[in-house]
Scaffold this active site. Structure first.
Site, PDB file in Angstrom:
ATOM      1  N   ARG A  53       0.860  -1.182   0.000  1.00 16.33           N
ATOM      2  CA  ARG A  53       0.000   0.000   0.000  1.00 16.33           C
ATOM      3  C   ARG A  53       0.895   1.231   0.000  1.00 16.33           C
ATOM      4  O   ARG A  53       2.063   1.167   0.388  1.00 16.33           O
ATOM      5  CB  ARG A  53      -0.909  -0.003   1.231  1.00 16.33           C
ATOM      6  N   LYS A  88      -1.812  -2.768   7.509  1.00 20.41           N
ATOM      7  CA  LYS A  88      -3.227  -2.688   7.865  1.00 20.41           C
ATOM      8  C   LYS A  88      -3.564  -3.783   8.865  1.00 20.41           C
ATOM      9  O   LYS A  88      -3.201  -4.940   8.697  1.00 20.41           O
ATOM     10  CB  LYS A  88      -4.086  -2.832   6.612  1.00 20.41           C
ATOM     11  N   ARG A 140      -1.308  -1.669  -6.824  1.00 22.80           N
ATOM     12  CA  ARG A 140      -1.427  -2.843  -5.951  1.00 22.80           C
ATOM     13  C   ARG A 140      -2.416  -3.840  -6.558  1.00 22.80           C
ATOM     14  O   ARG A 140      -2.160  -5.047  -6.564  1.00 22.80           O
ATOM     15  CB  ARG A 140      -1.877  -2.397  -4.568  1.00 22.80           C
ATOM     16  N   HIS A 152      -3.567  -9.861   3.269  1.00 26.28           N
ATOM     17  CA  HIS A 152      -4.995 -10.051   3.523  1.00 26.28           C
ATOM     18  C   HIS A 152      -5.186 -11.106   4.609  1.00 26.28           C
ATOM     19  O   HIS A 152      -4.569 -12.173   4.560  1.00 26.28           O
ATOM     20  CB  HIS A 152      -5.724 -10.510   2.256  1.00 26.28           C
TER      21      HIS A 152
END
Length: 340
Positions: free
Chosen positions: A152, A177, A286, A309
């Site tokens: 990111r 994240k 991305r 993720h």
């Protein structure tokens, strides 16, 4: 507890012996939970707006009716996106639960706006080549890293020197994240340009130290635990700001990382020069990274780990834009001999 509006931004403080004002207490609780500066700014702005649009009433005197009306006005009059509306709700939830410590049974009835399911914008390999060819210097390197690693934009801009492992061709993404660390690949074609960027950072850091500065921001109170770490070169940002700035949370003058607006402007200019009609942002690179990896036969679990993720279902959205999806289907119109 006062809720008077103020122009102190994120640097407000409470006088000794004085009862904390509402915004000061919100700020204190946010920092106690180690929320980011951007989250702090956003939450304070939404809470102030909520109070202002209710004629300055204290949030203790308001409830579900006022919250629902506020969120409805955002959608109907403000025409904001679902994500923006949900951010406002999150700010108010934080205010009532964490700051005012008020039980919120009525909050269960406040419905979050449903986010629309969007297929990500993905550039073709040729479009990526044209885009990067229209860029140069530091912004070219950052954009190339976003496409080549899947990071990111803020993960890339916050990259520290110590987290680039040239010997193993690995980049360690810290505090991504969800406050998670992960590893991603360092493209061999970018190794030498990245070495030069690190060397530039070393030269600027040595100059800062000679001028009496040279400290960088450290997360999670590490500066108190390791007082000398802030001046250590390994903790410096690879992509640094061109000038020193004052930390809004502590007042220290130091060199921060490059601002994301610099890359955004460069991408807009490169998009026009490359003749790309698709709307794009840093996150588009991305998306393109993940899609092109899957097109090349990479395992979806591997792509999931590289992207960071937590759920493979999030990664599966990229299968919707693969050539073996809609783009790989032969239309019945093309099969009909009468149309040839």
């Amino acid at each position: 507890m006062s809720y008077r509006d103020e122009n102190a931004g994120v640097t407000g403080s409470v006088a000794k012996g004085a009862a904390p004002r509402l915004m000061d207490e919100v700020r204190r609780r946010i920092r106690l939970k180690h929320y980011s500066l951007r989250t702090e700014q956003a939450y304070l702005a939404w809470i102030r707006r909520f109070i202002r649009e209710n004629a300055g009433r204290h949030p203790r005197d308001m409830g579900a009716e006022e919250v629902e009306a506020f969120l409805s006005d955002l959608a109907t009059d403000g025409n904001v996106a679902a994500g923006t509306q949900n951010q406002a709700l999150s700010a108010l939830l934080f205010l009532y639960r964490e700051v005012l410590r008020i039980d919120l049974p009525w909050m269960m009835e406040v419905v979050r706006a449903k986010r629309p399911q969007r297929v990500p914008t993905v550039l073709s390999r040729e479009e990526v080549r044209r885009l990067l060819a229209a860029m140069d210097g530091e912004t070219w390197l950052i954009a190339s890293l976003l496409y080549g690693t899947g990071m990111r934009i803020m993960e890339c801009l916050r990259l520290r020197v110590k987290d680039v492992d040239f010997s193993r061709n690995v980049i360690v993404v810290r505090d991504g994240k969800g406050a998670k660390d992960r590893h991603t690949v360092l493209p061999q074609t970018l190794a030498e340009p990245l070495r030069r960027a690190v060397e530039r950072a070393r030269i600027v850091h040595e100059s800062d130290v000679a001028a009496g500065f040279g400290e960088t921001w450290l997360p999670h109170a590490l500066a108190r635990k390791y007082p000398r770490a802030a001046r250590d070169f390994g903790w410096q940002y690879v992509f640094f700001a061109t000038r020193l700035s004052v930390d809004p949370r502590g007042g220290a003058k130091r060199r921060h990382h490059l601002d994301d607006s610099v890359l955004s402007r460069a991408l807009r200019a490169a998009r026009r020069q490359a003749g790309i009609v698709k709307p794009l942002s840093a996150h588009t690179l991305r998306h393109s990274f993940a899609t092109h990896l899957l097109e090349s036969g990479a395992d979806i679990r591997t792509v999931q780990e590289l992207l960071g993720h937590s759920d493979v279902a999030t990664t599966q959205i990229y299968t919707h834009v693969l050539n073996r999806g809609a783009g790989g289907v032969l239309s019945p119109l093309d099969r009909d001999p009468a149309n040839r």
